[in-house]
Every structure is written in C-alpha cells, then in structure tokens.
Motif scaffolding. Structure first.
Motif, PDB file in Angstrom:
ATOM      1  N   ALA A  48       1.009  -1.010  -0.008  1.00  0.00           N
ATOM      2  CA  ALA A  48       0.096   0.132   0.046  1.00  0.00           C
ATOM      3  C   ALA A  48       1.007   1.258  -0.102  1.00  0.00           C
ATOM      4  O   ALA A  48       1.922   1.139   0.419  1.00  0.00           O
ATOM      5  N   VAL A  68      -2.951  -1.311  -3.003  1.00  0.00           N
ATOM      6  CA  VAL A  68      -3.871  -0.038  -2.382  1.00  0.00           C
ATOM      7  C   VAL A  68      -3.122   1.171  -2.466  1.00  0.00           C
ATOM      8  O   VAL A  68      -1.874   1.358  -1.819  1.00  0.00           O
ATOM      9  N   ARG A  91      -8.257   4.526  -2.671  1.00  0.00           N
ATOM     10  CA  ARG A  91      -9.109   5.219  -1.722  1.00  0.00           C
ATOM     11  C   ARG A  91      -8.752   6.392  -1.037  1.00  0.00           C
ATOM     12  O   ARG A  91      -7.750   6.724  -0.795  1.00  0.00           O
ATOM     13  N   GLU A  92      -9.744   7.120  -1.412  1.00  0.00           N
ATOM     14  CA  GLU A  92     -10.030   8.708  -0.964  1.00  0.00           C
ATOM     15  C   GLU A  92     -10.558   9.030   0.284  1.00  0.00           C
ATOM     16  O   GLU A  92     -11.689   8.565   0.576  1.00  0.00           O
ATOM     17  N   ILE A 118      -8.296   3.583   6.869  1.00  0.00           N
ATOM     18  CA  ILE A 118      -8.326   3.659   5.567  1.00  0.00           C
ATOM     19  C   ILE A 118      -7.439   2.204   5.155  1.00  0.00           C
ATOM     20  O   ILE A 118      -7.550   1.986   3.713  1.00  0.00           O
ATOM     21  N   PHE A 119      -6.789   1.717   5.651  1.00  0.00           N
ATOM     22  CA  PHE A 119      -6.318   0.298   5.469  1.00  0.00           C
ATOM     23  C   PHE A 119      -6.172  -0.629   6.661  1.00  0.00           C
ATOM     24  O   PHE A 119      -6.037   0.049   7.882  1.00  0.00           O
ATOM     25  N   TYR A 124      -1.225   9.921   8.815  1.00  0.00           N
ATOM     26  CA  TYR A 124      -1.470   8.681   8.791  1.00  0.00           C
ATOM     27  C   TYR A 124      -1.173   8.400  10.354  1.00  0.00           C
ATOM     28  O   TYR A 124      -0.023   8.442  10.660  1.00  0.00           O
ATOM     29  N   CYS A 130      -3.758   5.302  -0.924  1.00  0.00           N
ATOM     30  CA  CYS A 130      -4.531   6.108  -0.066  1.00  0.00           C
ATOM     31  C   CYS A 130      -3.985   7.549  -0.139  1.00  0.00           C
ATOM     32  O   CYS A 130      -3.068   7.777  -0.413  1.00  0.00           O
ATOM     33  N   VAL A 158     -13.848   4.517  -2.844  1.00  0.00           N
ATOM     34  CA  VAL A 158     -12.946   3.182  -3.351  1.00  0.00           C
ATOM     35  C   VAL A 158     -13.196   3.193  -4.866  1.00  0.00           C
ATOM     36  O   VAL A 158     -14.281   3.315  -5.394  1.00  0.00           O
ATOM     37  N   PHE A 217       0.628   5.536   0.929  1.00  0.00           N
ATOM     38  CA  PHE A 217      -0.188   6.502   1.412  1.00  0.00           C
ATOM     39  C   PHE A 217       0.482   7.892   1.213  1.00  0.00           C
ATOM     40  O   PHE A 217       1.668   8.225   1.373  1.00  0.00           O
ATOM     41  N   ILE A 228     -14.919   7.135   2.928  1.00  0.00           N
ATOM     42  CA  ILE A 228     -13.542   6.797   1.983  1.00  0.00           C
ATOM     43  C   ILE A 228     -14.422   6.435   0.641  1.00  0.00           C
ATOM     44  O   ILE A 228     -15.134   5.181   0.543  1.00  0.00           O
TER      45      ILE A 228
END
Length: 313
Positions: A47, A76, A109-110, A140-141, A162, A78, A119, A49, A117
């Motif tokens: 992911a 993913v 993912r916003e 978010i994750f 985050y 974010c 997607v 971020f 969120i």
C-alpha cells in the motif's frame, strides 16, 4: 514493531518506507524524488500512503508504476479527495499496448471526510476508473495485525496524516504458569478476549473456569507510528494532531521552516520547528522525528532547525 526508514537524502523530497516485524509486505508513505528506493522494495509494496499531491510528495509515483507493472496483484493507494483521477492521469500518460489485464490492479481509497472513504479500481490496459462500494470509517487500510487511520489537516488544501497502529495482543508466560503449553492457551486467550469468564478450560486433565486463569495473561500494547506531513501551524490542526497521535511511540512530522522563517510558514500553510516540536510534546509522542525541510536550507540551517525542534519538546 514498526520500522520506518527515510528513503530520501536530506536535500531530496520526502519518502518513508514502513515495515513491520514478521510481516511480508512494505508500505510507502509519500513519493518524493527519493533516490534510495530499490526495485525489490517497490515491488514488495502492499500500500502507498500519500498526504497530498503537491509535486514534492507525488513526483516519484511514476517509479512505483515502473517497478510494479507485472507483479500480478492488487496494491492499495490511499490519499485525499481526487487522488484517484490523479493516479489515473499518471497511468494514462503512458502507452500500454504490451501490458495485459491483471498485470497489476490499483485500488484507490480517498478519504473525503473524517468518516467516509471513496474506493476505486484501476486496471490495465485501459485504466478506466471503476467506483466500488464506499467505506464509512477513518480506517483507510487494515491488515490482520494492524490498522492505518487517517485525519484531514489544512494545508490550504486537505492533506492526510496517517497513524499506523498495531493490534494489542494477549500474551502468556508459559514458564511462569507452571503448565505445559497446549490448545488450552488459545482457548484461554479466546475466553479473555470474548469476556467468557465462566468458560471451562481443561489444563492437564484439570478443569478451570477461565476467570481463575486470567491472571496468567497480560495485554501487550501494540506499537504505533505516525506520519504527519504538510499542515498549517494553527489551533485546529494542532487539536486534531494531539488527539489522534496521543501517546504514539514514533511520529515523523514536517518541519519545513526554521523559527525565524515563521512568516513564510504562515503564508504557505506549513509548520515550523518550534511549533512542530510543541505539538509533539503536547501529544506526548515518545520519539518525534523532524523531517521534510525547505530545500532553500543547507546542512547548517537544517541542523539549527533540528535543534530548534528539540528545544520545543
């Protein structure tokens, strides 16, 4: 425990690699023009971020794309509102006639509000945005052993900070218990987690109520790591930071300006050394780390800035 490594040189834009003990994947925070990434690290990213898409935080996303095409799994991404379109624009700026569907899939993912969120998915070769069901949370994750929550801060645009939080775990000291290990340990932990105080636990042919063995257990608090990038040094941002990152073990926080350049910080919606240090002190962060300095500063200026940050802790 989380291990965070700066992948940028001090004169490069910010990029932080996050890894977790006994965990297979890497996690990337920010895509500045860092030169210390390796191909293997990028291919192993699960992911990404992104706090916001100012060029110094997003310019190197192309390198993520470059090394991940062909890994044949989902990654993913974010970020704040509209990052899905911005990722799509990066991908569509290249020609993909030799790449087949499934070479990589990006789930984007916003975080558009504190608890909503959006997607999306993107897949080659056409990279069309497909909207999926939204999530209603600030998580978010999530992986089995940790979560990542986000908060929106003001940088004249929304930016995301985050918090990586390891799940608390129930531990037992078998040696101190005087018993041999066995399935009863798992059953006792389950009873503790589910508050089943009268559940019968059989240990070495003897029956016990779970509550009579709970003293053998202890709760091991999960590790925590914060990533706080560009934000205005004002009261509302600081309220959110101190609340969300309270008692965090380690936090990387932007310190774009020295104290004498506070006016630039206010004009550009950035933080400065003393104020970043102050908010880390108020949040009771154990290991605050100042990062992301203005490129107008040389090594001596940055050393002074770090000293100003530490003096405010």
């Amino acid at each position: 425990m989380f291990q965070a490594t700066l992948k940028n040189q001090i004169n490069e834009d910010i990029s932080i690699l996050v890894q977790l003990d006994n965990h297979s994947w890497n996690y990337l925070c920010e895509c500045g023009d860092a030169s210390n990434w390796t191909v293997k690290e990028v291919q192993n990213i699960n992911a990404v971020f992104i706090s916001h898409t100012h060029i110094d935080h997003f310019v190197n996303f192309d390198m993520v794309i470059r090394h991940q095409i062909g890994i044949q799994r989902k990654v993913v991404i974010c970020g704040p509102k509209d990052i899905a379109q911005q990722v799509q624009a990066k991908l569509k700026s290249y020609t993909w006639n030799l790449i087949e569907s499934g070479a990589v899939v990006y789930e984007i993912r916003e975080l558009i509000s504190e608890n909503e969120i959006k997607v999306f998915e993107l897949e080659p070769p056409v990279w069309e945005l497909v909207e999926k069901n939204p999530l209603y949370s600030n998580i978010i994750f999530q992986e089995k052993n940790f979560t990542v929550t986000g908060i929106l801060l003001d940088h004249k645009i929304p930016t995301l900070a985050y918090l990586f939080k390891e799940i608390d775990t129930v531990k037992i000291d078998i040696q101190a218990s005087g018993f041999r290990g066995g399935k009863w340990v798992r059953e006792l932990k389950e009873a503790f987690e589910q508050k089943q105080t009268e559940r019968i636990i059989i240990v070495e042919d003897h029956q016990y109520q779970a509550k009579d063995l709970f003293h053998l257990l202890h709760l091991q608090k999960g590790d925590s790591l914060g990533i706080i990038m560009d934000h205005a040094a004002h009261a509302e941002n600081h309220r959110k930071i101190t609340s969300h990152f309270s008692d965090c073990r380690q936090v990387f926080i932007e310190c774009f300006y020295k104290n004498e350049d506070k006016a630039f910080a206010e004009t550009n919606y950035h933080s400065y050394a003393a104020m970043s240090g102050k908010v880390m002190r108020e949040a009771n962060v154990l290991q605050p780390v100042p990062v992301h300095f203005s490129r107008k500063y040389g090594p001596e200026d940055i050393e002074l800035l770090i000293q100003e940050f530490k003096a405010a802790l």
